[in-house]
Design a protein around this motif. Sequence first.
Motif, PDB file in Angstrom:
ATOM      1  N   ARG A 198     -52.845  31.887 -36.033  1.00 42.55           N
ATOM      2  CA  ARG A 198     -53.332  32.105 -37.398  1.00 42.55           C
ATOM      3  C   ARG A 198     -54.678  32.837 -37.386  1.00 42.55           C
ATOM      4  O   ARG A 198     -54.913  33.735 -38.191  1.00 42.55           O
ATOM      5  N   ASP A 255     -55.285  36.315 -39.212  1.00 43.63           N
ATOM      6  CA  ASP A 255     -56.318  36.430 -40.246  1.00 43.63           C
ATOM      7  C   ASP A 255     -57.330  37.509 -39.885  1.00 43.63           C
ATOM      8  O   ASP A 255     -57.771  38.271 -40.743  1.00 43.63           O
ATOM      9  N   ARG A 295     -57.992  40.861 -42.071  1.00 45.33           N
ATOM     10  CA  ARG A 295     -59.334  41.185 -42.560  1.00 45.33           C
ATOM     11  C   ARG A 295     -59.774  42.565 -42.081  1.00 45.33           C
ATOM     12  O   ARG A 295     -60.340  43.349 -42.833  1.00 45.33           O
TER      13      ARG A 295
END
Length: 92
Positions: A66, A70, A74
């Motif tokens: 994760r 992420d 981003r």
Amino acid sequence: MAKRPPHRPRGRARFNPNGFYSYREVCELTTLSRQTIYLLRIAGRFPEPTPLTSGRIGWLKPVIHRWIADRAARDLAPDDQDGVDGEDGEDE
């Protein structure tokens, strides 16, 4: 000094999606050094490991996956500060 081959878990450990990654495996997956991971942890920008024994830590595999996803999301997201969202900064 001879370079050690990469750590490769054997048997079921390799395919366990809910197991733990060692420090070495996290470094390989993220391509970050131990020092960089440590500094990111101190800054609160990397997940904390789980103590496995008195002298061993590990990261849950889903937590690391994760974090990587992420971070990629981003980094690939458009930057809104440069007017990318269609605004030119002038009032009408």
